[in-house]
Motif scaffolding. Sequence first.
Motif, PDB file in Angstrom:
ATOM      1  N   VAL A  28       4.490  -2.955  -3.754  1.00  0.00           N
ATOM      2  CA  VAL A  28       5.054  -3.837  -2.723  1.00  0.00           C
ATOM      3  C   VAL A  28       4.280  -5.143  -2.664  1.00  0.00           C
ATOM      4  O   VAL A  28       4.874  -6.223  -2.536  1.00  0.00           O
ATOM      5  CB  VAL A  28       5.071  -3.130  -1.346  1.00  0.00           C
ATOM      6  N   LEU A  29       2.956  -5.077  -2.793  1.00  0.00           N
ATOM      7  CA  LEU A  29       2.156  -6.292  -2.807  1.00  0.00           C
ATOM      8  C   LEU A  29       2.524  -7.184  -3.999  1.00  0.00           C
ATOM      9  O   LEU A  29       2.646  -8.410  -3.849  1.00  0.00           O
ATOM     10  CB  LEU A  29       0.667  -5.948  -2.855  1.00  0.00           C
ATOM     11  N   SER A  52      -3.715  -9.696   3.461  1.00  0.00           N
ATOM     12  CA  SER A  52      -2.587 -10.545   3.079  1.00  0.00           C
ATOM     13  C   SER A  52      -1.486 -10.563   4.135  1.00  0.00           C
ATOM     14  O   SER A  52      -0.572 -11.372   4.050  1.00  0.00           O
ATOM     15  CB  SER A  52      -2.005 -10.101   1.744  1.00  0.00           C
ATOM     16  N   VAL A  75       5.403  -7.217  -5.785  1.00  0.00           N
ATOM     17  CA  VAL A  75       6.781  -7.688  -5.698  1.00  0.00           C
ATOM     18  C   VAL A  75       6.943  -8.769  -4.626  1.00  0.00           C
ATOM     19  O   VAL A  75       7.681  -9.734  -4.812  1.00  0.00           O
ATOM     20  CB  VAL A  75       7.738  -6.507  -5.435  1.00  0.00           C
ATOM     21  N   SER A  76       6.225  -8.623  -3.527  1.00  0.00           N
ATOM     22  CA  SER A  76       6.356  -9.590  -2.434  1.00  0.00           C
ATOM     23  C   SER A  76       5.581 -10.877  -2.695  1.00  0.00           C
ATOM     24  O   SER A  76       5.714 -11.832  -1.938  1.00  0.00           O
ATOM     25  CB  SER A  76       5.901  -8.966  -1.120  1.00  0.00           C
ATOM     26  N   GLY A  77       4.781 -10.904  -3.743  1.00  0.00           N
ATOM     27  CA  GLY A  77       4.017 -12.107  -4.077  1.00  0.00           C
ATOM     28  C   GLY A  77       2.778 -12.301  -3.243  1.00  0.00           C
ATOM     29  O   GLY A  77       2.181 -13.379  -3.249  1.00  0.00           O
ATOM     30  N   LEU A  78       2.344 -11.278  -2.535  1.00  0.00           N
ATOM     31  CA  LEU A  78       1.148 -11.392  -1.704  1.00  0.00           C
ATOM     32  C   LEU A  78      -0.129 -11.153  -2.496  1.00  0.00           C
ATOM     33  O   LEU A  78      -1.222 -11.389  -1.993  1.00  0.00           O
ATOM     34  CB  LEU A  78       1.220 -10.418  -0.527  1.00  0.00           C
ATOM     35  N   LEU A 125       0.630  -7.962   4.938  1.00  0.00           N
ATOM     36  CA  LEU A 125       1.801  -7.191   4.522  1.00  0.00           C
ATOM     37  C   LEU A 125       2.422  -6.521   5.743  1.00  0.00           C
ATOM     38  O   LEU A 125       1.751  -5.791   6.479  1.00  0.00           O
ATOM     39  CB  LEU A 125       1.405  -6.138   3.479  1.00  0.00           C
ATOM     40  N   ARG A 126       3.710  -6.792   5.984  1.00  0.00           N
ATOM     41  CA  ARG A 126       4.397  -6.260   7.158  1.00  0.00           C
ATOM     42  C   ARG A 126       5.570  -5.366   6.788  1.00  0.00           C
ATOM     43  O   ARG A 126       6.588  -5.349   7.452  1.00  0.00           O
ATOM     44  CB  ARG A 126       4.900  -7.415   8.033  1.00  0.00           C
ATOM     45  N   SER A 127       5.445  -4.628   5.744  1.00  0.00           N
ATOM     46  CA  SER A 127       6.506  -3.755   5.282  1.00  0.00           C
ATOM     47  C   SER A 127       6.410  -2.399   5.984  1.00  0.00           C
ATOM     48  O   SER A 127       5.352  -1.770   5.987  1.00  0.00           O
ATOM     49  CB  SER A 127       6.399  -3.566   3.770  1.00  0.00           C
TER      50      SER A 127
END
Length: 101
Positions: free
Chosen positions: A94-95, A44, A97-100, A46-48
Motif C-alpha cells: 500500500v505504501l 508518511s 502503490v500510494s506513492g508514500l 498512511l490513512r488506509s
Amino acid sequence: MGFLQNRNPAGEDFAFAVRITRALSNTTEAATYAVPVLAVAAISGLRSESAKLAALLFVMGRAAYTLLYYSGISFIRVPDFALGTVSIFYIAYVLLVSGLL
C-alpha cells in the motif's frame, strides 16, 4: 512412586524454557522487518483502512503465534506466522502503490 519414576519434570521445564527463548528470538526477528514498515506508514501519514486492519492483524497474529509457540503445537502456529508476515507485506505494498514510500 509408581508412574512418576519414569518422568523427568526438569526436562519438561527445560523444553518450555527453550520454547520461550525461541519465541522471543522469532518475535525479535519479525520486528526487524515489521517495525520499519509500520514506522514509515505512521510517519508518511498512511490513512488506509485496509492498512490499519493489516496492522491489527499483524499484532494479533504475532500474539497468537507466540502463545501457540509456548504451547508446543507446531503445525497450528504456521497460519498465525503467515498472517503476520502477509499483513506487513500488504502495508508495504500500500505504501508503494500510494506513492508514500
